[in-house]
Design a protein around this motif. Structure first.
Motif, short mmCIF file in Angstrom:
data_model
loop_
_atom_site.label_atom_id
_atom_site.label_comp_id
_atom_site.label_asym_id
_atom_site.label_seq_id
_atom_site.Cartn_x
_atom_site.Cartn_y
_atom_site.Cartn_z
N GLN A 45 4.76 -45.77 -90.44
CA GLN A 45 5.74 -46.51 -91.24
C GLN A 45 5.72 -48.00 -90.91
O GLN A 45 5.79 -48.85 -91.81
N ALA A 46 5.60 -48.33 -89.63
CA ALA A 46 5.50 -49.73 -89.23
C ALA A 46 4.23 -50.35 -89.79
O ALA A 46 4.22 -51.50 -90.25
N GLY A 47 3.13 -49.58 -89.77
CA GLY A 47 1.87 -50.09 -90.32
C GLY A 47 1.96 -50.35 -91.80
O GLY A 47 1.45 -51.37 -92.30
N SER A 48 2.60 -49.46 -92.54
CA SER A 48 2.73 -49.66 -93.99
C SER A 48 3.59 -50.88 -94.29
O SER A 48 3.35 -51.60 -95.27
N LEU A 49 4.60 -51.12 -93.44
CA LEU A 49 5.42 -52.31 -93.63
C LEU A 49 4.61 -53.57 -93.35
O LEU A 49 4.70 -54.55 -94.10
N GLU A 53 3.87 -56.85 -95.65
CA GLU A 53 4.21 -58.20 -95.21
C GLU A 53 2.98 -59.11 -95.17
O GLU A 53 3.08 -60.32 -95.39
N LEU A 54 1.80 -58.53 -94.89
CA LEU A 54 0.56 -59.33 -94.83
C LEU A 54 -0.15 -59.40 -96.18
O LEU A 54 -1.20 -60.03 -96.29
N ARG A 55 0.38 -58.71 -97.18
CA ARG A 55 -0.14 -58.75 -98.55
C ARG A 55 -1.59 -58.26 -98.63
O ARG A 55 -2.43 -58.85 -99.30
N CYS A 56 -1.88 -57.16 -97.96
CA CYS A 56 -3.24 -56.62 -97.99
C CYS A 56 -3.67 -56.25 -99.41
O CYS A 56 -4.84 -56.35 -99.76
N ALA A 57 -2.70 -55.80 -100.23
CA ALA A 57 -3.02 -55.39 -101.59
C ALA A 57 -3.44 -56.56 -102.48
O ALA A 57 -3.96 -56.35 -103.58
N ALA A 58 -3.24 -57.78 -102.03
CA ALA A 58 -3.67 -58.93 -102.82
C ALA A 58 -5.19 -59.03 -102.89
O ALA A 58 -5.74 -59.57 -103.86
N CYS A 59 -5.87 -58.51 -101.87
CA CYS A 59 -7.33 -58.59 -101.83
C CYS A 59 -8.02 -57.23 -101.89
O CYS A 59 -9.21 -57.15 -102.23
N HIS A 60 -7.31 -56.17 -101.53
CA HIS A 60 -7.93 -54.85 -101.42
C HIS A 60 -7.33 -53.86 -102.42
O HIS A 60 -6.11 -53.80 -102.58
N ALA A 61 -8.21 -53.08 -103.03
CA ALA A 61 -7.77 -52.05 -103.96
C ALA A 61 -7.32 -50.80 -103.20
O ALA A 61 -7.58 -50.66 -102.00
N ASN A 329 -1.13 -53.30 -80.94
CA ASN A 329 -0.16 -52.37 -81.52
C ASN A 329 -0.09 -52.51 -83.03
O ASN A 329 -0.01 -51.52 -83.77
N GLN A 330 -0.14 -53.75 -83.50
CA GLN A 330 -0.07 -53.99 -84.94
C GLN A 330 -1.34 -53.52 -85.64
O GLN A 330 -1.28 -52.90 -86.71
N ARG A 331 -2.49 -53.77 -85.03
CA ARG A 331 -3.76 -53.30 -85.63
C ARG A 331 -3.78 -51.78 -85.71
O ARG A 331 -4.16 -51.21 -86.75
N HIS A 332 -3.40 -51.12 -84.64
CA HIS A 332 -3.42 -49.66 -84.62
C HIS A 332 -2.48 -49.09 -85.68
O HIS A 332 -2.80 -48.09 -86.34
N ALA A 333 -1.32 -49.71 -85.85
CA ALA A 333 -0.35 -49.23 -86.84
C ALA A 333 -0.89 -49.40 -88.25
O ALA A 333 -0.75 -48.50 -89.09
N ILE A 334 -1.51 -50.54 -88.54
CA ILE A 334 -2.06 -50.77 -89.88
C ILE A 334 -3.18 -49.79 -90.17
O ILE A 334 -3.25 -49.21 -91.26
N VAL A 335 -4.07 -49.59 -89.21
CA VAL A 335 -5.19 -48.65 -89.40
C VAL A 335 -4.65 -47.24 -89.64
O VAL A 335 -5.12 -46.53 -90.52
N ALA A 336 -3.66 -46.83 -88.86
CA ALA A 336 -3.07 -45.51 -89.03
C ALA A 336 -2.48 -45.34 -90.42
O ALA A 336 -2.62 -44.29 -91.06
N ALA A 337 -1.81 -46.38 -90.90
CA ALA A 337 -1.20 -46.31 -92.23
C ALA A 337 -2.25 -46.26 -93.33
O ALA A 337 -2.08 -45.56 -94.34
N ALA A 350 12.86 -45.62 -96.95
CA ALA A 350 12.89 -46.85 -97.75
C ALA A 350 14.00 -47.77 -97.26
O ALA A 350 13.82 -48.99 -97.15
N LEU A 351 15.17 -47.21 -96.94
CA LEU A 351 16.27 -48.02 -96.42
C LEU A 351 15.92 -48.61 -95.06
O LEU A 351 16.13 -49.80 -94.81
N ALA A 352 15.35 -47.78 -94.18
CA ALA A 352 14.98 -48.26 -92.85
C ALA A 352 13.94 -49.38 -92.93
O ALA A 352 14.02 -50.37 -92.19
N LYS A 353 12.98 -49.24 -93.83
CA LYS A 353 11.97 -50.29 -93.99
C LYS A 353 12.60 -51.58 -94.51
O LYS A 353 12.27 -52.68 -94.07
N THR A 354 13.51 -51.45 -95.47
CA THR A 354 14.16 -52.63 -96.04
C THR A 354 14.98 -53.37 -94.98
O THR A 354 14.89 -54.59 -94.84
N LEU A 355 15.77 -52.62 -94.22
CA LEU A 355 16.60 -53.24 -93.19
C LEU A 355 15.76 -53.87 -92.10
O LEU A 355 16.16 -54.87 -91.48
N THR A 356 14.57 -53.31 -91.85
CA THR A 356 13.68 -53.87 -90.84
C THR A 356 12.96 -55.10 -91.37
O THR A 356 12.88 -56.13 -90.69
#
Length: 813
Positions: A45-49, A53-61, A329-337, A350-356
């Protein structure tokens, strides 16, 4: 229902140990270390957030869209008037060096140092050339650096950025007068506290701002940050211009000499545009004439030891992938997601992600996560010391959907409404588009069942119903007063001061709160907010006052709720004492805020030295009254903002919203909802937000004359009125200044009533004469047979800045 929280009487009892744990730790939920703070997110969940936040979808399909609004990059269209060229070039050449912790990737990592500098210089020329002016905004007014320091460390900036320095008066959390001097740490769970101390607080660094901005440009950004960063991660702290400048002056500090901006050179601008295109900067930063590249393939099966997520710097000339400033920690979370196929987020996630993501949990507790970090705790303050933590720490978000009515929640989130006048920390504004899903998530997840309120019928019914209403009304008044539960000892009532503590005004309760939550809170306040100073008159459900309504707990709470529902028509309970004071104006203008019959719930009275005064209704953005002679009489509240009324006979103007975008010239004007004793519920609680109005505050000039700031749709309006004389006749000159992003038509309602046209540009209504500039007007009847009219002005507002000047001339009887 999955994710819903059903509360019964048995589950409402929270153990003393659990309350003590919350008390000592605020909260110590250990989420994945990829994110700082007391968050509840797992690694995936942290990785998906982080991906959002890093806008990975702007460059990657094939990047799954998140349940929160994606973070957007800053608007660069005016970056040359906002950011110094020196900083811009350094940041483009090496973002992690110029701004440690930035989410902007290093896109030049594989280039040599000389090539980096060359590309960064060209792109700086290109970006500065996008601005309407190549000159950095220069300070024109002085700023109070000491006040900026105080504001930064008190209004909530510390929650996300951490303190800039230790303050002498912030070393110790204040105690209530009745609080024993005890070491709470010894009573708390040792392992929980140890865990809390290992969790890093949120602390977005600000050391770079002194190089990035000057005082003027940073002040402009702090005043309206959502204009530049629309996704709300840097929220609007409801600062007025003077406060914005003060904080900017504190953060920028003393500079040896002003930074010089580059003057764009044509060949460098062209080269910079080419680099901007080739580096695909447009994937995140939209600029006219530059297209973003098509997103590349899926990351699902990628080798993450190379490319964007690699921990190894890009030294190979063939490796042109950007690099992000991430820890392991951030790299591992993103890769896991990325590698994990996940279902759509549940409402709870969704609420927890928004509040975070929006850092709400840096100030608020929600269930078993969030809350003010130990390192920041002492910077949260309030003016009412005896309220304890209730008076300085923002309220819990647990059961928030069951607590607040939907319309009030939207007012808090989107309109900046606040009832805690004693709390220095401000509720930020994140932008309605960014949090539009939040009220619905709270409502879905937070449910309280009963008990149902059985209220009397205000009017009508048979004689028995009328007698019951009188009985319940009298009981509610007695319970609130000093002969009953004495709520008025610690709560203001209808703007009047309490005798002990100046808590939330009781008459806001019915507008704000759900009746089920109110009922349960009165029975056991400590179960909702441990360590609250709020007592209960119904311990274990048994009424302490058994002579009122036969000691029936349900009926007593219903009586209090009913009495508060009467609103301002409710008579003061016993123990409420109002002190009337007359305010006189001397050589400086005086501004007084409070309720008033001539300016509504959010009234502002302005007294000018020339013995001319006016009232402004901030709820609707309307000049609502003008009078000559003495200023106002005030029933003071504990905060100096009690009821006011003109000390001389006023000329009343309509209090409906003044500016509206009508469909056509015959469209009905949207009127302020009317509430009465018989119909106390607001039939249109979102008025006037639903017609585009939003109050932004005001600032004072050297003579203390205010300039009100508000919006109508997308138009920013500044509204300033001063006294002038014409042939010994006093007039109020009102100058309205508009800032519009596009050319548009807006209507202004100038007068209502018995209106006579004295000439093309002069109108009279009763004791008021209005002089207009050359503008299209429409005088229309309010009904076919009525002698009442309304005067509308059709304003063709151009793009950019424009103004309108009106002269109001009060006449003698």
């Amino acid at each position: 229902m999955e994710g819903s929280l059903f509360i019964t009487k048995s589950t409402m009892k929270i153990s003393c140990l659990w309350m003590l744990f919350i008390l000592a730790d605020t909260n110590t939920y250990a989420g994945d270390p990829a994110l700082n703070g007391y968050h509840p997110l797992t690694q995936i969940q942290a990785g998906s957030l982080l991906i959002s936040e890093l806008r990975c979808a702007a460059c990657h399909a094939d990047i799954a869209r998140n349940s929160i609004v994606e973070k957007t990059a800053p608007d660069l269209t005016e970056v040359g008037t906002r950011v110094t060229s020196e900083y811009l070039q350094k940041f483009l050449a090496s973002p992690f060096t110029a701004h440690p912790g930035t989410t902007m990737p290093d896109v030049l990592g594989s280039r040599s140092e000389s090539e980096r500098q060359k590309i960064a210089e060209a792109m700086t020329h290109f970006l500065v050339a996008q601005s309407t002016s190549a000159a950095l905004l220069e300070p024109t007014e002085t700023a109070d650096r000491a006040h900026g320091k105080e504001l930064f460390h008190s209004i909530g900036c510390v929650a996300c950025h951490g303190p800039m320095e230790s303050l002498p008066d912030a070393r110790q959390v204040p105690k209530r007068e009745d609080e024993e001097d005890e070491d709470l740490d010894e009573r708390a769970d040792d392992s929980a506290r140890s865990l809390g101390k290992t969790i890093k607080p949120m602390a977005v660094p600000l050391e770079h701002v002194a190089v990035k901005y000057n005082v003027k440009s940073l002040g402009e950004f702090l005043f309206q940050p959502l204009r530049v960063r629309s996704s709300g991660r840097m929220p609007d702290m409801k600062l007025n211009p003077a406060e914005s400048r003060a904080i900017a002056a504190y953060l920028v500090g003393e500079k040896a000499e002003p930074s010089k901006q580059v003057v764009p050179v044509a060949n460098l601008v062209a080269a910079g545009k080419k680099h901007f295109q080739e580096l695909n900067c447009a994937a995140c930063h939209s600029l006219k004439g530059v297209e973003a590249a098509t997103p590349i393939g899926s990351l699902k099966n990628s080798d993450f030891s190379i490319g964007c997520l690699s921990s190894i710097p890009a030294t190979n000339a063939n490796d042109r992938s950007p690099r992000f400033d991430l820890d392991d920690n951030q790299r591992h979370a993103i890769v896991a997601a990325i590698r994990q196929d996940t279902d759509a987020d549940s409402d709870k996630i969704a609420l927890a992600k928004t509040l975070t993501a929006f850092r709400c949990i840096a100030c608020h507790v929600r269930d078993d996560y969030g809350g003010v970090h130990d390192a920041h705790n002492s910077f949260f303050k309030g003016s009412e010391l005896n309220l304890g933590d209730d008076g300085r720490i923002p309220p819990p978000l647990t059961l928030m959907g069951a607590k607040l009515k939907p319309t009030w929640m939207k007012k808090v989130l989107f309109d900046g409404e606040s009832v805690r006048h004693y709390m220095m920390t401000r509720m930020p504004q994140y932008g309605a588009a960014n949090l539009q899903q939040l009220p619905g998530l709270f409502r879905q997840l937070d449910v309280l069942i009963g008990p149902e309120m059985n209220l009397p019928i205000p009017k009508g019914g048979n004689e028995g119903d009328r007698q019951e209403e009188k009985l319940v009304r009298a009981a509610g008044r007695e319970l609130l007063g000093d002969k009953g539960a004495n709520c008025v000892a610690c709560h203001q009532f209808n703007g009047k001061a309490a005798n002990v503590n100046q808590g939330i005004d009781l008459l806001t309760s019915v507008e704000r709160l759900q009746p089920e939550w109110f009922n349960r809170y009165l029975r056991n306040p400590g179960s909702f907010r441990p360590r609250t100073v709020m007592p209960t008159a119904w311990p274990d459900g048994v009424a302490a006052f058994n002579t009122i309504l036969e000691g029936n707990t349900d009926r007593q709470i219903e009586a209090i709720w009913y009495y508060l529902s009467l609103g301002t028509s409710a008579a003061d309970p016993s123990g409420v004492r109002a002190v009337s004071t007359k305010i006189q104006v001397d050589k400086q203008a005086i501004v007084h805020r409070g309720r008033s019959r001539v300016a509504g719930f959010r009234g502002i009275a302005v007294g000018l030295p020339e013995k001319l005064s006016y009232a402004f209704n901030a709820e609707t953005g309307t000049l609502s009254a003008i009078w000559q002679g003495d200023f106002i009489g005030v029933n003071w509240s504990g905060q100096g903002s009690g009821d006011f009324n003109p000390a001389s006979e006023p000329i009343a103007l309509p209090q409906d919203v003044s500016f509206v975008e009508l469909e056509d010239e015959n469209a009905t004007w949207p009127l302020l909802p009317v509430m009465t004793k018989e119909a106390p519920v607001n039939p249109n609680p979102l008025y006037p937000k639903n017609v585009g109005y939003q109050f932004r505050g005001y600032f004072l000039d050297k003579l203390s004359i205010p300039t009100f700031q508000y919006r109508s749709g997308t138009i920013e309006i500044e509204d300033r009125s001063v006294a002038v004389s014409n042939d010994d006749q006093q007039q109020l000159k009102r100058v309205l200044t508009f800032q519009s992003p596009t050319p548009q038509i807006i209507w202004f309602r100038a007068l209502v009533g018995d209106i006579a046209r004295e000439s093309n540009d002069v109108f009279r209504s009763g004791r008021l004469r209005l002089y207009l500039p050359k503008v299209d007007t429409k005088l229309r009847s309010l009904s076919e047979e009525s002698t009442q009219f309304e005067l509308l002005l059709r304003l063709d507002v151009p793009q950019g800045k424009s103004s309108l000047e009106l002269l109001y001339e009060p006449l003698k009887k």
